[in-house]
Design a protein around this motif. Sequence first.
Motif, short mmCIF file in Angstrom:
data_model
loop_
_atom_site.label_atom_id
_atom_site.label_comp_id
_atom_site.label_asym_id
_atom_site.label_seq_id
_atom_site.Cartn_x
_atom_site.Cartn_y
_atom_site.Cartn_z
N ALA A 162 0.66 -1.14 0.06
CA ALA A 162 -0.02 0.01 -0.10
C ALA A 162 0.72 1.18 0.13
O ALA A 162 0.28 2.22 -0.70
N CYS A 188 -0.03 2.77 -3.50
CA CYS A 188 -1.00 4.06 -3.23
C CYS A 188 -2.41 3.70 -3.82
O CYS A 188 -2.79 4.41 -4.68
N ARG A 215 -3.56 3.77 6.47
CA ARG A 215 -3.64 5.22 6.37
C ARG A 215 -2.39 5.78 6.39
O ARG A 215 -2.05 6.77 5.68
N ILE A 246 -0.04 5.05 3.66
CA ILE A 246 -0.35 5.73 2.13
C ILE A 246 -0.05 7.31 2.27
O ILE A 246 0.01 7.93 1.44
N THR A 280 -3.55 10.32 2.23
CA THR A 280 -4.42 10.20 1.16
C THR A 280 -5.82 9.68 1.49
O THR A 280 -5.62 8.97 2.31
N LEU A 288 -8.46 7.37 1.93
CA LEU A 288 -8.40 5.87 1.90
C LEU A 288 -9.90 5.38 1.77
O LEU A 288 -10.64 5.65 2.75
#
Length: 85
Positions: free
Chosen positions: A40, A44, A63, A66, A69, A71
């Motif tokens: 992830a 992304c 979360r 990433i 961003t 989610l």
Amino acid sequence: MKVLVVDDNADSAGSIALLLGIYGHDVKTAYRGAQTIDIAGVFCPDLILLDLSTGYEAIPLLRDAIGGTALVVAAMTGYGLEADK
């Protein structure tokens, strides 16, 4: 759409990934928690299809991986039997 499919059942993950790929999505699969976080962070994804046996506790870690961003996570499960409820 970039989709990460997470399921400890490799056959299930592979089938879903194949179907999504046929429809033109960029798909990665993961089978375990640490692997999920690593993928992830690099991939992304726009959407994560998360097997419930992997657990909700993975969502905060995803979360963080990433990096803030948005989610979107959709739960999947094989726990459909009456005994599983």
